[in-house]
Design an enzyme around this catalytic site. Structure first.
Site, short mmCIF file in Angstrom:
data_model
loop_
_atom_site.label_atom_id
_atom_site.label_comp_id
_atom_site.label_asym_id
_atom_site.label_seq_id
_atom_site.Cartn_x
_atom_site.Cartn_y
_atom_site.Cartn_z
N ASP A 30 0.86 -1.18 0.00
CA ASP A 30 0.00 0.00 0.00
C ASP A 30 0.90 1.23 0.00
O ASP A 30 2.00 1.20 0.56
CB ASP A 30 -0.92 0.01 1.22
CG ASP A 30 -2.21 0.78 0.95
OD1 ASP A 30 -3.26 0.16 0.73
OD2 ASP A 30 -2.14 2.03 0.92
N LYS A 35 -0.42 2.75 7.21
CA LYS A 35 -1.25 1.54 7.20
C LYS A 35 -0.36 0.30 7.20
O LYS A 35 -0.60 -0.65 7.95
CB LYS A 35 -2.12 1.57 5.93
CG LYS A 35 -3.20 0.53 5.88
CD LYS A 35 -3.99 0.61 4.59
CE LYS A 35 -5.33 1.28 4.76
NZ LYS A 35 -6.19 1.20 3.57
N PHE A 152 -16.36 -10.18 -5.66
CA PHE A 152 -17.78 -10.07 -5.32
C PHE A 152 -18.04 -10.08 -3.82
O PHE A 152 -19.18 -10.18 -3.39
CB PHE A 152 -18.58 -11.20 -5.99
CG PHE A 152 -18.51 -11.19 -7.49
CD1 PHE A 152 -19.32 -10.35 -8.23
CD2 PHE A 152 -17.61 -12.00 -8.17
CE1 PHE A 152 -19.25 -10.31 -9.61
CE2 PHE A 152 -17.53 -11.97 -9.56
CZ PHE A 152 -18.35 -11.12 -10.28
N GLY A 256 -35.75 -1.00 2.99
CA GLY A 256 -34.95 -0.28 3.99
C GLY A 256 -34.67 1.15 3.57
O GLY A 256 -35.39 1.71 2.73
N GLY A 260 -26.35 1.63 0.01
CA GLY A 260 -25.20 2.53 0.18
C GLY A 260 -23.94 1.72 0.05
O GLY A 260 -23.92 0.68 -0.62
N CYS A 263 -19.77 0.28 -3.10
CA CYS A 263 -19.88 -0.33 -4.44
C CYS A 263 -21.15 0.05 -5.20
O CYS A 263 -21.06 0.66 -6.27
CB CYS A 263 -19.78 -1.84 -4.32
SG CYS A 263 -18.14 -2.37 -3.80
N ARG A 331 -18.98 4.83 3.61
CA ARG A 331 -19.12 5.36 2.26
C ARG A 331 -20.56 5.24 1.75
O ARG A 331 -21.13 4.18 1.72
CB ARG A 331 -18.14 4.64 1.31
CG ARG A 331 -16.70 5.05 1.55
CD ARG A 331 -15.73 4.32 0.65
NE ARG A 331 -15.43 2.98 1.12
CZ ARG A 331 -14.49 2.19 0.57
NH1 ARG A 331 -13.81 2.60 -0.48
NH2 ARG A 331 -14.26 0.99 1.05
P1 NAD Z 1 -10.19 0.84 -0.28
O1 NAD Z 1 -10.28 2.29 -0.51
O2 NAD Z 1 -10.64 0.25 1.01
O3 NAD Z 1 -8.68 0.35 -0.52
C1 NAD Z 1 -7.86 0.79 -1.55
C2 NAD Z 1 -6.43 0.79 -1.05
O4 NAD Z 1 -5.56 1.09 -2.15
C3 NAD Z 1 -6.14 1.87 0.02
O5 NAD Z 1 -5.57 1.26 1.16
C4 NAD Z 1 -5.17 2.82 -0.68
O6 NAD Z 1 -4.24 3.41 0.22
C5 NAD Z 1 -4.49 1.88 -1.66
N1 NAD Z 1 -3.83 2.55 -2.79
C6 NAD Z 1 -4.29 3.56 -3.55
N2 NAD Z 1 -3.36 3.89 -4.48
C7 NAD Z 1 -2.33 3.06 -4.30
C8 NAD Z 1 -1.07 2.91 -4.95
N3 NAD Z 1 -0.71 3.69 -5.97
N4 NAD Z 1 -0.24 1.94 -4.51
C9 NAD Z 1 -0.57 1.15 -3.48
N5 NAD Z 1 -1.75 1.25 -2.82
C10 NAD Z 1 -2.61 2.19 -3.23
O7 NAD Z 1 -10.98 0.17 -1.50
P2 NAD Z 1 -11.81 -1.20 -1.50
O8 NAD Z 1 -13.12 -1.00 -0.84
O9 NAD Z 1 -10.93 -2.31 -1.05
O10 NAD Z 1 -12.08 -1.35 -3.06
C11 NAD Z 1 -11.04 -1.64 -3.96
C12 NAD Z 1 -11.67 -2.02 -5.28
O11 NAD Z 1 -12.43 -3.23 -5.13
C13 NAD Z 1 -12.65 -0.99 -5.86
O12 NAD Z 1 -12.55 -0.99 -7.26
C14 NAD Z 1 -14.00 -1.52 -5.43
O13 NAD Z 1 -15.03 -1.11 -6.29
C15 NAD Z 1 -13.78 -3.00 -5.53
N6 NAD Z 1 -14.65 -3.81 -4.65
C16 NAD Z 1 -14.88 -3.39 -3.37
C17 NAD Z 1 -15.68 -4.18 -2.54
C18 NAD Z 1 -15.98 -3.75 -1.13
O14 NAD Z 1 -16.89 -4.31 -0.53
N7 NAD Z 1 -15.29 -2.79 -0.56
C19 NAD Z 1 -16.23 -5.38 -3.02
C20 NAD Z 1 -15.93 -5.78 -4.31
C21 NAD Z 1 -15.15 -4.98 -5.12
#
Ligand code: NAD
Length: 432
Positions: A30, A35, A152, A256, A260, A263, A331
């Site tokens: 990261d 972190k 997913f 509900g 939100g 995603c 979010r």
């Molecule tokens: P998040 O914001 O929780 O995590 C993203 C991480 O990427 C952060 O820790 C950030 O610091 C890091 N980051 C950003 N730029 C970086 C870089 N250049 N180098 C290294 N690290 C970097 O996001 P998330 O919720 O985990 O979602 C990530 C992706 O997965 C999104 O595209 C989202 O749509 C998808 N997704 C999310 C979920 C969910 O429930 N959160 C489920 C399925 C898919």
């Protein structure tokens, strides 16, 4: 296998922990150095049941590592998973792929041996093609393969979802690469999850179409619940009756406060943007987005109605503010629209959430976090149940609320209407 996970957020950290638990060597990277340092000390940045134990176990076993050195992590690995965020651009429906591009340009710089580069982040259809072009400007196509493997998992149930998914979707037309990924996922597919190999573009579109469909199911039942309130029908009866039809299915039919999270809102908007780009009308998804955007207004009007038109100076206990239970993720939580609207109209709000205080509300004078359910409820005129955390399921409001007259508005229908009425409680749910 040797894996590098780039982006250690909800998806990256869960994927990294689970892949290491399945016996792979994983380095989670990261660019947030803080972190990474915390993770190296065993401090988990997010609330996700079971994650802390899984991370610590695999970190101790040496299979899971954390680094902010991307070059090193890429050199150590054969498969690179990109898990960075893809939010909407500011004031736009389109997906902001700047984090993806930044990472891919770094990968392009560092790769020396063949790597499978996987987008696990949700990216619009044709992004894989763009990334492939971008890397091949500077590196031979023999050095890499770009694959789509959408994720997913659901927050709050992320580990179970990762370990026991309904399906794993792999978007590549290269059989050699597909075979490697089939092996990687074999411990999971062996337990019964379906493995689907498809084109890269189809994999990208499957993710958006699935999220938009689930969001549509939620908006659909929310709108039916509005009708239920007018005609004296219980939405629960309708949901059960509909869900018994296997063509429909019972899940995501719970009315509900609206969907939100990180995603559905952004992905429904982004697919509309993609459609626009290709000159296609996705009118159903457009209606879903519109319906969800309006949801807080309907709930606010209902609150005003049940408070006899006056919420100014009324004390409101707001139970749960996250978009769903078992996560600390704020979010696009419906509470982010509802609480400011109530505050603007003069309400005094005490909120409690098991995942703690939220910075989102610090700027509002009369919105305060309390660290106990009892403190939130004590002096309230109205209790709003917003997020269905388990600890809210068995509350004795007659004891918790010290006022003689109070109202409960259960936005998740977790309480029995009959029981509350029998106890002389002024109780309202959604669509009943
Ligand atoms: P998040 O914001 O929780 O995590 C993203 C991480 O990427 C952060 O820790 C950030 O610091 C890091 N980051 C950003 N730029 C970086 C870089 N250049 N180098 C290294 N690290 C970097 O996001 P998330 O919720 O985990 O979602 C990530 C992706 O997965 C999104 O595209 C989202 O749509 C998808 N997704 C999310 C979920 C969910 O429930 N959160 C489920 C399925 C898919």
């Amino acid at each position: 296998m040797k894996l590098c996970i780039i982006g250690t957020g909800y998806v990256g950290l869960v994927s990294g922990a689970c892949f290491s638990d399945l016996g792979n060597n994983v380095i989670c990277v990261d660019n947030n150095v803080n972190k990474i340092q915390n993770l190296q000390k065993g401090i988990i940045p997010i609330y996700e049941p079971g994650l802390e134990e899984l991370v610590q176990k695999n970190y101790k076993a040496g299979r899971l590592n954390f680094s902010s050195n991307l070059k090193y992590a890429i050199n150590q690995s054969n498969i690179l998973f990109i898990c960075v965020g893809t939010p909407n651009k500011k004031k736009s429906y389109s997906a902001d792929l700047s984090q993806i591009y930044k990472v891919v340009k770094q990968i392009r710089k560092y790769i020396k041996k063949f790597k499978i580069i996987i987008t696990k982040s949700t990216v619009p259809v044709t992004t894989g093609d763009i990334l492939e072009k971008l890397i091949s400007q500077k590196k031979s196509k023999k050095l890499f393969e770009v694959v789509s493997n959408p994720e997913f998992l659901r927050e709050g149930e992320a580990i179970r979802d990762f370990m026991f998914p309904d399906r794993i979707v792999i978007g590549t037309d290269k059989s050699r690469v597909n075979n490697i990924l089939k092996n990687l996922y074999e411990p999971i597919t062996k337990r019964g999850s379906k493995y689907l190999n498809t084109s890269r573009r189809a994999a990208e579109l499957i993710k958006y179409s699935s999220n938009a469909f689930l969001a549509t199911k939620i908006s659909y039942i929310n709108e039916i619940s509005n009708l239920c309130e007018k005609v004296g029908v219980n939405i629960e009866d309708v949901s059960i009756g509909m869900g018994l039809d296997q063509r429909i299915g019972s899940r995501f039919l719970r009315a509900g406060p609206g969907y939100g999270g990180s995603c559905f809102p952004k992905d429904t908007r982004a697919i509309l943007n993609t459609a626009k780009k290709f000159n296609i009308s996705l009118s159903i998804i457009k209606s879903t987005v519109l319906s969800n955007n309006q949801r807080h207004k309907i709930l606010f009007d209902k609150i005003c109605k049940i408070m006899n038109g006056n919420i100014s100076k009324k004390k409101i206990a707001f139970l749960g503010v996250t978009f769903k239970p078992n996560t600390d993720d704020m979010r696009e939580s419906p509470a982010l629209k509802l609480i400011p609207k109530l505050h603007k109209n003069g309400a005094i709000i005490s909120y409690y959430d098991p995942s703690g205080m939220k910075n989102n509300f610090v700027k509002y004078k009369n919105v305060n976090f309390v660290n106990k359910i009892s403190l939130a409820c004590k002096n309230s005129d109205l209790v709003i149940l917003h997020t269905e955390w388990n600890e809210f399921r068995n509350l004795n409001f007659k004891k918790l609320v010290k006022k003689n007259k109070f109202v409960i508005y259960d936005m998740r229908n977790i309480y029995s209407h009959k029981k509350k009425v029998n106890r002389n409680i002024n109780y309202y749910g959604i669509g009943r």
